[in-house]
Design a protein around this motif. Structure first.
Motif, short mmCIF file in Angstrom:
data_model
loop_
_atom_site.label_atom_id
_atom_site.label_comp_id
_atom_site.label_asym_id
_atom_site.label_seq_id
_atom_site.Cartn_x
_atom_site.Cartn_y
_atom_site.Cartn_z
N PRO A 32 -4.40 -3.85 1.67
CA PRO A 32 -5.24 -3.63 2.86
C PRO A 32 -6.58 -4.33 2.67
N ALA A 82 1.23 10.22 8.15
CA ALA A 82 1.47 8.84 7.74
C ALA A 82 2.95 8.59 7.51
N THR A 108 -2.40 6.04 -1.78
CA THR A 108 -3.64 5.30 -1.57
C THR A 108 -4.15 5.52 -0.15
N HIS A 109 -3.25 5.42 0.80
CA HIS A 109 -3.64 5.61 2.20
C HIS A 109 -4.33 6.95 2.41
N ASN A 110 -3.89 7.94 1.65
CA ASN A 110 -4.45 9.29 1.79
C ASN A 110 -5.92 9.33 1.40
N LEU A 160 1.46 5.44 0.14
CA LEU A 160 0.84 6.46 0.98
C LEU A 160 -0.16 7.32 0.20
N LEU A 209 -4.17 -1.05 9.34
CA LEU A 209 -4.68 0.32 9.41
C LEU A 209 -5.67 0.36 10.56
N ILE A 236 -1.47 4.09 10.79
CA ILE A 236 -0.75 2.96 10.18
C ILE A 236 0.15 2.30 11.20
N MET A 280 0.84 -1.20 0.00
CA MET A 280 0.00 0.00 0.00
C MET A 280 0.87 1.25 0.00
#
Lengths: 123, 504
Positions: A114, A56, A5-7, A3, A98, A24, A1
């Motif tokens: 994820p 993150a 995408t995480h955003n 960051l 997450l 995370i 993953m």
């Protein structure tokens, strides 16, 4: 993953109002080289939640000297764009999870994927 | 100029112009023509025989055809007849076809075939396995070797391919026949050798070129079958060139395409269809890359666009995007364990291939496991949604689609950026989809539809625009408003999909 995408990811469990940004907890992180495109980065920045990105990167120990607030005229600042590029696309969480900031509910990350599937009672 | 190596090339640097034919996913002929115009700089002609385009090319630019992403198969045209007058009886027609073999202008096409072969050897990963005589000038000897340049492992593809090829409409047939049954008695004596024959084959150690004829015939006025045409034409070709017929291990595949009065004779330039190039880990419904490319071109990805595939399966669409439209970012998602794992495997496979050429092997793509009716994405964060929705027949079920499609479209509308957002959706369940869209006029507007053929099933690719309305505030959310929206959709819903073939 990555960051980037995480955003964009958020907890969508029923009843949760503050499901973003997800915390995370990483047990394995990799850095992968990705071709740098300044136009990509400068156009992506307005679409991001900047503070969530910095937080993150910090959690992963990869913040380096990314500023807490956006620098003015970043479009022209190639050095800055390169730092953002690295954090957005090159740092990857391979294993970990997450965590929802409100409920503490954990979504596992395995092989870089994820798992955001919900249980029946969370829908 | 004879097709023999002994003489050596007469003018090695002379470029010739030939016509190349390409088979493309039906419905995306214009997209393919656009790509040809962009990458090769020539204008392509779209054939009446759907799923084919033709364009001229000079031999110095030949390698560029292999960079085309919208093309399934390529061939060089030997001759084209727009209005071939078939004889009335089968006997006469077939006899005429046989006589045709000796009269066709094979030279240039064969030169291009030869050139193409060396191009593929240069970029191929596989080595020529059987020992060749390797004498300089005895180039024909090498040609017999089965040079199988593979794009990716073929085993999984055969099952999927069979599905594509098995479908055929009643007045269309494909026969992969060559002249083996009707083969004349061996060792044809040396006749007054026609210019194009290869006299070197008579040499004792020389290996003979192996060939086959593939005939595609469509039309209801023909007196013969594709089998018969392939057999007789093939027999004449064999006699003329003194090649050996071989169904499976051939060097040259001669194509005989007959579509009503249009007859095209060509020589194949691709051994294996290019359409599964990216995927090494297949799933039950993996889309061919050329179709993925066509869909991506439709939505015109821009730099820094966030592009989502919420039902990615094996990741074919986002992966094609990450390779070919790499200035955007792709998030591939699916609820199924196997699907997300296959997607990651496919991505890794491409990254490894990339790593052989450069250190920056990372692709702008990520994979997430999610439920598409509950996307874990911030609202209005996505620029483009592009996906292949489950068909009732191959995956899911018709009944499930009635419920799935509307919830799906609503969730997609939520995450998609109002005003500028777009969606490109492929589905075979056109009725269900149209109905679902018609109830979402406040959120989605249908811009255009492309009718395509996916594994023999007629499907539609819908290009939708996200309206400027904020999610949660459109009339649909308050109460179902069917009235005016239905009237708008009547017109587009009445279009009939046309019959189409699925390539060579």
């Amino acid at each position: 993953m990555k960051l980037l995408t995480h955003n964009m990811l958020t907890s969508h469990v029923k009843g949760i109002t503050k499901g973003y940004p997800l915390l995370i907890k990483a047990t394995e992180v990799k850095v992968n080289e990705v071709a740098f495109n300044p136009q990509f980065v400068s156009r992506m920045i307005p679409k991001l939640e900047w503070h969530a990105l910095v937080q993150a990167a910090d959690e992963l120990g990869h913040r380096q000297d990314l500023p807490g607030d956006l620098v003015p005229n970043y479009e022209e600042n190639e050095e800055f764009l390169k730092k953002v590029h690295r954090v957005l696309l090159e740092v990857e969480v391979i294993e970990g999870c997450l965590q929802c900031p409100e409920s503490g509910r954990e979504f596992p990350i395995s092989r870089g994927i994820p798992n955001m599937l919900l249980n029946e009672d969370e829908v | 100029m004879s097709f023999s190596a002994g003489d050596g090339p007469a003018e090695p640097d002379a470029t010739i112009t030939v016509i190349v034919g390409a088979t493309v996913p039906t419905g995306f002929e214009h997209t393919a023509a656009e790509e040809v115009s962009e990458k090769i700089g020539v204008e392509a002609r779209i054939s009446k025989d759907r799923g084919r385009i033709y364009f001229p090319i000079t031999t110095d630019k030949l390698s560029q055809v292999h960079h085309l992403r919208s093309v399934d198969n390529l061939f060089v045209v030997v001759e084209e007849y727009d209005h071939y007058q078939f004889k009335d009886s089968k006997e006469e027609t077939l006899q005429e076809l046989q006589q045709l073999a000796a009269k066709l202008p094979w030279t240039n096409a064969l030169e291009v075939w030869k050139l193409n072969r060396t191009l593929k050897k240069k970029k191929g990963h596989r080595k020529v396995t059987n020992g060749t005589r390797g004498k300089p000038g005895k180039e024909t000897v090498d040609l017999a070797a089965a040079d199988s340049e593979q794009q990716e492992p073929p085993q999984p593809s055969s099952a999927a391919e069979a599905q594509t090829q098995a479908e055929s409409t009643p007045d269309m047939e494909t026969s992969k026949q060559e002249s083996e049954e009707a083969a004349p008695e061996e060792a044809a004596p040396e006749e007054a050798a026609p210019e194009e024959a290869a006299p070197e084959e008579a040499a004792p150690e020389a290996k003979v070129i192996k060939f086959r004829v593939t005939c595609n015939r469509a039309g209801d006025k023909h007196s013969f079958s594709s089998n018969e045409a392939a057999r007789d034409f093939g027999g004449a070709v064999q006699e003329f060139f003194q090649w050996k017929a071989d169904m499976t291990k051939f060097d040259i595949e001669v194509l005989l395409n007959i579509h009503n009065e249009e007859v095209v004779i060509g020589i194949a330039l691709t051994e294996e269809s290019l359409h599964r190039r990216n995927i090494s880990h297949f799933g039950p419904t993996t889309l061919r890359s050329t179709l993925c490319y066509g869909m991506l071109r439709l939505c015109k990805p821009q730099a820094a666009d966030i592009i989502l595939d919420p039902m990615c399966g094996t990741g074919a669409i986002p992966l094609e995007g990450a390779i070919e439209f790499h200035n955007s970012f792709y998030i591939a998602g699916d609820n199924n364990d196997m699907a997300v794992n296959r997607t990651v495997n496919n991505i890794c496979h491409i990254q490894k291939r990339k790593a052989e050429k450069s250190s920056a092997s990372g692709l702008p793509i990520d994979t997430v496991q999610w439920d598409l009716c509950n996307l874990p994405m911030r609202s209005s964060s996505v620029d483009i949604i592009i996906t292949d929705m489950p068909f009732g027949k191959r995956m899911g079920s018709r009944k499930k689609n009635w419920d799935l499609y509307p919830s799906c479209l609503r969730e997609m509308a939520r995450v998609c950026r109002p005003g500028s957002g777009k969606a490109v959706v492929l589905t075979q369940d056109k009725k269900c989809f149209s109905k679902a869209i018609s109830r979402m006029g406040g959120l989605w507007r249908k811009l255009l539809t492309v009718w395509v053929n996916v594994g023999g099933l007629h499907a539609g690719v819908y290009l939708l625009k996200r309206t400027g309305a904020v999610f949660g505030q459109t009339p649909e959310d308050v109460h179902e408003s069917l009235g005016t929206v239905h009237a708008q959709q009547e017109k587009t819903d009445n279009r009939e999909p046309s019959q189409s073939t699925s390539g060579v």
